[in-house]
Design a protein around this motif. Structure first.
Motif, mmCIF file in Angstrom:
data_model
loop_
_atom_site.group_PDB
_atom_site.id
_atom_site.type_symbol
_atom_site.label_atom_id
_atom_site.label_comp_id
_atom_site.label_asym_id
_atom_site.label_seq_id
_atom_site.Cartn_x
_atom_site.Cartn_y
_atom_site.Cartn_z
ATOM 1 N N ASP A 189 21.130 46.361 48.360
ATOM 2 C CA ASP A 189 21.340 45.142 47.578
ATOM 3 C C ASP A 189 21.432 45.455 46.087
ATOM 4 N N ALA A 190 20.655 46.436 45.631
ATOM 5 C CA ALA A 190 20.707 46.818 44.222
ATOM 6 C C ALA A 190 22.080 47.373 43.869
ATOM 7 N N PHE A 191 22.674 48.149 44.786
ATOM 8 C CA PHE A 191 24.019 48.676 44.551
ATOM 9 C C PHE A 191 25.031 47.538 44.462
ATOM 10 N N VAL A 192 24.944 46.585 45.404
ATOM 11 C CA VAL A 192 25.868 45.453 45.412
ATOM 12 C C VAL A 192 25.722 44.632 44.128
ATOM 13 N N ASN A 193 24.475 44.337 43.750
ATOM 14 C CA ASN A 193 24.252 43.537 42.548
ATOM 15 C C ASN A 193 24.721 44.258 41.296
ATOM 16 N N ASP A 194 24.591 45.583 41.289
ATOM 17 C CA ASP A 194 25.073 46.354 40.145
ATOM 18 C C ASP A 194 26.589 46.261 40.035
ATOM 19 N N GLN A 195 27.277 46.301 41.189
ATOM 20 C CA GLN A 195 28.734 46.164 41.169
ATOM 21 C C GLN A 195 29.145 44.794 40.606
ATOM 22 N N ILE A 196 28.417 43.743 41.011
ATOM 23 C CA ILE A 196 28.711 42.407 40.504
ATOM 24 C C ILE A 196 28.502 42.363 38.992
ATOM 25 N N ALA A 197 27.363 42.885 38.535
ATOM 26 C CA ALA A 197 27.045 42.844 37.106
ATOM 27 C C ALA A 197 28.064 43.629 36.287
ATOM 28 N N ARG A 198 28.489 44.772 36.818
ATOM 29 C CA ARG A 198 29.464 45.593 36.090
ATOM 30 C C ARG A 198 30.803 44.882 35.977
ATOM 31 N N ARG A 199 31.216 44.185 37.039
ATOM 32 C CA ARG A 199 32.494 43.475 36.979
ATOM 33 C C ARG A 199 32.412 42.298 36.018
ATOM 34 N N ARG A 200 31.270 41.635 35.961
ATOM 35 C CA ARG A 200 31.132 40.510 35.038
ATOM 36 C C ARG A 200 31.086 40.993 33.589
ATOM 37 N N ALA A 201 30.461 42.154 33.363
ATOM 38 C CA ALA A 201 30.371 42.684 32.001
ATOM 39 C C ALA A 201 31.699 43.263 31.531
ATOM 40 N N GLU A 202 32.401 43.922 32.444
ATOM 41 C CA GLU A 202 33.681 44.548 32.108
ATOM 42 C C GLU A 202 34.670 44.271 33.236
ATOM 43 N N PRO A 203 35.294 43.107 33.225
ATOM 44 C CA PRO A 203 36.226 42.738 34.306
ATOM 45 C C PRO A 203 37.346 43.757 34.472
ATOM 46 N N ARG A 204 37.722 43.974 35.719
ATOM 47 C CA ARG A 204 38.813 44.881 36.055
ATOM 48 C C ARG A 204 39.876 44.109 36.818
ATOM 49 N N ASP A 205 40.958 44.754 37.106
ATOM 50 C CA ASP A 205 42.010 44.153 37.919
ATOM 51 C C ASP A 205 41.774 44.534 39.369
ATOM 52 N N ASP A 206 40.720 43.976 39.967
ATOM 53 C CA ASP A 206 40.422 44.291 41.357
ATOM 54 C C ASP A 206 39.760 43.098 42.045
ATOM 55 N N PHE A 207 39.601 43.229 43.347
ATOM 56 C CA PHE A 207 39.105 42.143 44.184
ATOM 57 C C PHE A 207 37.665 41.773 43.831
ATOM 58 N N LEU A 208 36.823 42.771 43.579
ATOM 59 C CA LEU A 208 35.434 42.486 43.252
ATOM 60 C C LEU A 208 35.321 41.676 41.966
ATOM 61 N N THR A 209 36.149 41.989 41.002
ATOM 62 C CA THR A 209 36.139 41.209 39.761
ATOM 63 C C THR A 209 36.557 39.775 40.033
ATOM 64 N N ASP A 210 37.596 39.601 40.851
ATOM 65 C CA ASP A 210 38.056 38.248 41.180
ATOM 66 C C ASP A 210 36.923 37.413 41.770
ATOM 67 N N LEU A 211 36.116 38.031 42.633
ATOM 68 C CA LEU A 211 34.994 37.322 43.230
ATOM 69 C C LEU A 211 33.871 37.111 42.227
ATOM 70 N N ALA A 212 33.543 38.166 41.483
ATOM 71 C CA ALA A 212 32.378 38.118 40.599
ATOM 72 C C ALA A 212 32.524 37.116 39.465
ATOM 73 N N ILE A 213 33.742 36.970 38.939
ATOM 74 C CA ILE A 213 33.914 36.075 37.797
ATOM 75 C C ILE A 213 34.541 34.743 38.183
ATOM 76 N N GLY A 214 34.816 34.543 39.491
ATOM 77 C CA GLY A 214 35.239 33.232 39.946
ATOM 78 C C GLY A 214 36.720 32.957 39.909
ATOM 79 N N ARG A 215 37.550 34.017 39.934
ATOM 80 C CA ARG A 215 38.994 33.768 39.964
ATOM 81 C C ARG A 215 39.451 33.274 41.324
ATOM 82 N N ILE A 216 38.662 33.578 42.369
ATOM 83 C CA ILE A 216 38.955 33.063 43.700
ATOM 84 C C ILE A 216 37.657 32.564 44.304
#
Length: 218
Positions: free
Chosen positions: A136-163
């Motif tokens: 869970d810590a790994f998953v949450n870290d991935q979410i936090a990293r995408r929110r701090a530095e959005p990328r052009d990928d699926f995880l970012t789309d989920l983490a910041i609410g694009r989809i």
């Protein structure tokens, strides 16, 4: 059950063959995982979040990357003259492609796979709680990293609410969401790791990285 018509009938009869109490046999004790542990409209809600990156056009666009993943796995055992193809190719390749589709680099894909293996193989043992917390810590870290530095990928789309901004009413928390609520209104992080829960970690996946993942060939 092996006949197509029987499998299709079963898959469409949630009133008889429900997955809402969990798809693991015996029960895993895990919170429900989306979409596999949901029926009907809730299943479709969670599954729809994952449709875009695995649509035929999206997968065709990844053709060269997928070929590179397969080649990397084959290269890892080719010099040996023999291999267990189920263990060394057929099983790990889908897991690593899932990591690439989600947006993980080689190093993170290796970490994901190791964490998922430890967690699911320890179900029912005293190590499970610690392993799940680590996963869970790994998953949450991935979410936090995408929110701090959005990328052009699926995880970012989920983490910041694009989809995934619709609402799915659930009666208990989902393991696929970073939120625990009876009504989930923020995008979940699907358990893409479910594809990574067998055997030991093997060659890394996905997009190029300066750091090789655990078990990756040079």
């Amino acid at each position: 059950m092996t006949r197509y018509d029987d499998v299709k009938e079963t898959a469409n009869r949630a009133d008889v063959f429900s997955s809402a109490d969990g798809a693991f046999i015996p029960p895993s004790g895990l919170p429900r995982m989306a979409p596999i542990d949901y029926d009907g409209d809730e299943h479709h809600f969670w599954r729809a979040l994952m449709q875009t990156p695995v649509s035929p056009p999206a997968v065709r666009a990844l053709h060269d990357d997928i070929v590179a993943i397969v080649d990397r796995h084959i290269d890892a055992f080719a010099a040996n003259g023999s291999a267990n193809l189920a263990k060394e190719l057929a099983e790990p390749v889908p897991a690593h492609v899932v990591g690439m589709v989600a947006g993980l680099d080689v190093a993170d894909c290796g970490t994901l796979r190791e964490e998922a293996i430890k967690t699911f193989q320890s179900i029912g043992t005293p190590d499970f709680a610690d392993n799940k917390n680590s996963f869970d810590a790994f998953v949450n870290d991935q979410i936090a990293r995408r929110r701090a530095e959005p990328r052009d990928d699926f995880l970012t789309d989920l983490a910041i609410g694009r989809i995934g901004t619709g609402t799915s009413t659930t009666t208990r928390s989902s393991a696929s969401s970073p939120h625990s609520s009876s009504e989930v209104t923020t995008p979940p992080l699907p358990r893409w790791a479910i594809s990574s829960t067998t055997s030991s970690a093997s060659p890394g996946c996905g997009r190029s990285s300066t750091t090789a993942g655990p078990g990756s060939p040079p």
